[in-house]
Design an enzyme around this catalytic site. Structure first.
Site, mmCIF file in Angstrom:
data_model
loop_
_atom_site.group_PDB
_atom_site.id
_atom_site.type_symbol
_atom_site.label_atom_id
_atom_site.label_comp_id
_atom_site.label_asym_id
_atom_site.label_seq_id
_atom_site.Cartn_x
_atom_site.Cartn_y
_atom_site.Cartn_z
ATOM 1 N N HIS A 1 -7.768 8.904 -2.539
ATOM 2 C CA HIS A 1 -7.243 8.870 -1.171
ATOM 3 C C HIS A 1 -8.236 9.426 -0.135
ATOM 4 O O HIS A 1 -8.460 8.830 0.898
ATOM 5 C CB HIS A 1 -5.924 9.652 -1.133
ATOM 6 C CG HIS A 1 -5.013 9.251 -0.013
ATOM 7 N ND1 HIS A 1 -3.649 9.336 -0.108
ATOM 8 C CD2 HIS A 1 -5.261 8.781 1.229
ATOM 9 C CE1 HIS A 1 -3.104 8.924 1.030
ATOM 10 N NE2 HIS A 1 -4.062 8.587 1.855
ATOM 11 N N TYR B 1 2.474 9.832 0.155
ATOM 12 C CA TYR B 1 3.501 9.246 1.042
ATOM 13 C C TYR B 1 4.901 9.561 0.519
ATOM 14 O O TYR B 1 5.889 9.285 1.198
ATOM 15 C CB TYR B 1 3.347 7.725 1.165
ATOM 16 C CG TYR B 1 2.015 7.248 1.698
ATOM 17 C CD1 TYR B 1 1.087 8.131 2.243
ATOM 18 C CD2 TYR B 1 1.668 5.905 1.659
ATOM 19 C CE1 TYR B 1 -0.143 7.686 2.712
ATOM 20 C CE2 TYR B 1 0.448 5.457 2.130
ATOM 21 C CZ TYR B 1 -0.458 6.354 2.651
ATOM 22 O OH TYR B 1 -1.669 5.903 3.110
ATOM 23 N N ASP C 1 0.833 -1.211 0.000
ATOM 24 C CA ASP C 1 0.000 0.000 0.000
ATOM 25 C C ASP C 1 0.866 1.259 0.000
ATOM 26 O O ASP C 1 1.576 1.542 0.965
ATOM 27 C CB ASP C 1 -0.866 0.004 1.270
ATOM 28 C CG ASP C 1 -1.850 1.164 1.270
ATOM 29 O OD1 ASP C 1 -2.864 1.058 0.560
ATOM 30 O OD2 ASP C 1 -1.590 2.179 1.951
ATOM 31 N N LYS D 1 -2.625 5.728 -4.471
ATOM 32 C CA LYS D 1 -3.808 6.569 -4.226
ATOM 33 C C LYS D 1 -3.640 7.953 -4.841
ATOM 34 O O LYS D 1 -2.557 8.553 -4.778
ATOM 35 C CB LYS D 1 -4.045 6.725 -2.714
ATOM 36 C CG LYS D 1 -4.006 5.411 -1.947
ATOM 37 C CD LYS D 1 -4.422 5.578 -0.497
ATOM 38 C CE LYS D 1 -4.050 4.350 0.321
ATOM 39 N NZ LYS D 1 -2.647 4.327 0.757
HETATM 40 P P1 NAP Z 1 -0.452 0.846 12.070
HETATM 41 O O1 NAP Z 1 -0.043 -0.088 10.978
HETATM 42 O O2 NAP Z 1 -1.671 0.547 12.855
HETATM 43 O O3 NAP Z 1 0.716 1.028 13.118
HETATM 44 C C1 NAP Z 1 2.034 1.255 12.726
HETATM 45 C C2 NAP Z 1 2.856 1.457 14.004
HETATM 46 O O4 NAP Z 1 2.805 0.274 14.809
HETATM 47 C C3 NAP Z 1 4.293 1.732 13.714
HETATM 48 O O5 NAP Z 1 4.721 2.664 14.689
HETATM 49 C C4 NAP Z 1 4.972 0.379 13.934
HETATM 50 O O6 NAP Z 1 6.294 0.562 14.373
HETATM 51 C C5 NAP Z 1 4.112 -0.225 15.023
HETATM 52 N N1 NAP Z 1 4.009 -1.699 14.935
HETATM 53 C C6 NAP Z 1 3.844 -2.451 13.810
HETATM 54 N N2 NAP Z 1 3.717 -3.748 14.127
HETATM 55 C C7 NAP Z 1 3.810 -3.839 15.486
HETATM 56 C C8 NAP Z 1 3.757 -4.924 16.400
HETATM 57 N N3 NAP Z 1 3.591 -6.176 15.981
HETATM 58 N N4 NAP Z 1 3.888 -4.639 17.725
HETATM 59 C C9 NAP Z 1 4.059 -3.365 18.160
HETATM 60 N N5 NAP Z 1 4.110 -2.292 17.335
HETATM 61 C C10 NAP Z 1 3.983 -2.534 15.995
HETATM 62 O O7 NAP Z 1 -0.641 2.334 11.529
HETATM 63 P P2 NAP Z 1 -0.396 3.118 10.154
HETATM 64 O O8 NAP Z 1 0.996 2.969 9.680
HETATM 65 O O9 NAP Z 1 -0.948 4.473 10.390
HETATM 66 O O10 NAP Z 1 -1.370 2.378 9.109
HETATM 67 C C11 NAP Z 1 -0.938 1.340 8.252
HETATM 68 C C12 NAP Z 1 -0.923 1.789 6.811
HETATM 69 O O11 NAP Z 1 -2.214 2.269 6.428
HETATM 70 C C13 NAP Z 1 -0.010 2.993 6.520
HETATM 71 O O12 NAP Z 1 1.347 2.616 6.515
HETATM 72 C C14 NAP Z 1 -0.542 3.419 5.188
HETATM 73 O O13 NAP Z 1 -0.066 2.572 4.156
HETATM 74 C C15 NAP Z 1 -2.044 3.237 5.392
HETATM 75 N N6 NAP Z 1 -2.772 4.472 5.795
HETATM 76 C C16 NAP Z 1 -3.750 4.943 4.959
HETATM 77 C C17 NAP Z 1 -4.482 6.081 5.307
HETATM 78 C C18 NAP Z 1 -5.545 6.568 4.372
HETATM 79 O O14 NAP Z 1 -6.029 7.695 4.551
HETATM 80 N N7 NAP Z 1 -5.941 5.786 3.393
HETATM 81 C C19 NAP Z 1 -4.219 6.748 6.515
HETATM 82 C C20 NAP Z 1 -3.237 6.241 7.355
HETATM 83 C C21 NAP Z 1 -2.523 5.092 6.994
HETATM 84 P P3 NAP Z 1 7.573 -0.162 13.654
HETATM 85 O O15 NAP Z 1 7.607 0.298 12.240
HETATM 86 O O16 NAP Z 1 8.728 0.323 14.468
HETATM 87 O O17 NAP Z 1 7.338 -1.641 13.800
#
Ligand code: NAP
Length: 279
Positions: free
Chosen positions: A109, A51, A46, A76
């Protein structure tokens, strides 16, 4: 390497049941993280124009030994490129940065209702799909009203809606609507990002009873609700942990207990698509 099961979209494309989020990984760090994720078995990647890492993702795709047809690449369209011609131009820029002729899943997006051009963008995306330049088209951060307007004005509903879903914001009504209309839900911030609910008693107990980590219990909760989570991790061992969620499942009661952590204002940063806009 973990084999991820797939879900079938309304247009026939198979979508892995769990994906890899790439925000805010950029440059060499981004390429290394995506390369590592592909090695571990992630097949849904994704990214987004906003980004600023399509080039980093493209570099990993160019180097990986994984066959191109086995990888589903999502990008997106940003708010500043809404409009029919603007969407086609933005798509070509994404193609170039990713180094791809065909993009597997192309999403709007954010709806950005004040701009009021998401229907024009949707028409361009319908044409991109007809021309074979995009396999599947979808949206992100769309409410039921925005989705219904797409259907009313173009006759085409998105195959996917990628929205905020985590234990503090379970989005049960929207997910039910998606199920009724054959729209697949993808969850962004599936772990709850900084607000990760790993210390909640309910989640600790469920994780212990299955012999998994709290993060794995949360990811399985998504999968058992029919939602595709796209966790981001820059760390190889957490990438592995997050993909190792296909050897157990949660009961209805466990799913309900996690749903009960949700609150109406459980969003991470107030990203209500009716009022929050991203260009
Ligand atoms: P997330 O995946 O819920 O959380 C990521 C965070 O959790 C990072 O700080 C990561 O740190 C940590 N983490 C990952 N696995 C872990 C585990 N097993 N145990 C403990 N901590 C862990 O949040 P997100 O990055 O906001 O969302 C995921 C993806 O969704 C984004 O990368 C992006 O591609 C997409 N997104 C889309 C939108 C939209 O508007 N469409 C908005 C926000 C995000 P480390 O890297 O240090 O492991």
């Amino acid at each position: 390497m973990t084999e991820i099961p797939t879900r079938q979209l309304r247009d026939g494309q198979a979508l892995p049941a769990l994906g890899f989020g790439t925000y805010p990984l950029r440059g060499a760090e981004g390429t290394a993280a995506v390369t590592s994720a592909l090695e571990k078995g992630y097949r849904l990647i994704d990214t987004a124009v906003n980004y600023e890492n399509e080039d980093a993702v493209g570099a990993a795709l160019a180097e990986t030994p994984v066959h191109r047809s086995d990888i589903v690449v999502t990008t997106k369209l940003p708010g500043r490129h809404h409009g029919y011609d603007e969407t086609l131009a933005s798509f070509e820029e994404s193609q170039r940065r990713l180094g791809l002729d065909v993009i597997d899943l192309y999403l709007i997006h954010w709806p950005n209702p004040s701009v009021d051009k998401y229907v024009d963008s949707w028409r361009a995306m319908i044409d991109l799909q007809k021309d074979g330049r995009v396999r599947s088209i979808g949206v992100s951060n769309f409410t039921v009203d925005f989705l219904m307007r797409l259907a009313a004005e173009t006759g085409v509903l998105p195959a996917v809606n990628q929205v905020e879903v985590h234990p503090y914001f379970p989005q049960t009504e929207l997910i039910d609507f998606h199920r009724e209309h054959d729209i697949v839900t993808e969850a962004w911030s599936p772990l709850g990002k900084a607000a990760a609910p790993y210390n909640e008693d309910v989640i600790v107990k469920i994780a212990e009873s299955h012999g998994v980590t709290p993060a794995q219990a949360v990811l399985r909760w998504h999968i058992d609700r029919g939602v595709i989570p796209i966790p981001k991790s820059a760390d190889a061992s957490r990438q592995q942990q997050n993909i190792d969620v296909f050897g157990f499942s949660l009961s209805e009661s466990e799913i309900e207990q996690i749903n009960a952590l949700g609150t109406p204002d459980g969003r991470l940063f107030g990203g209500d698509p009716v009022t929050h806009e991203e260009m």
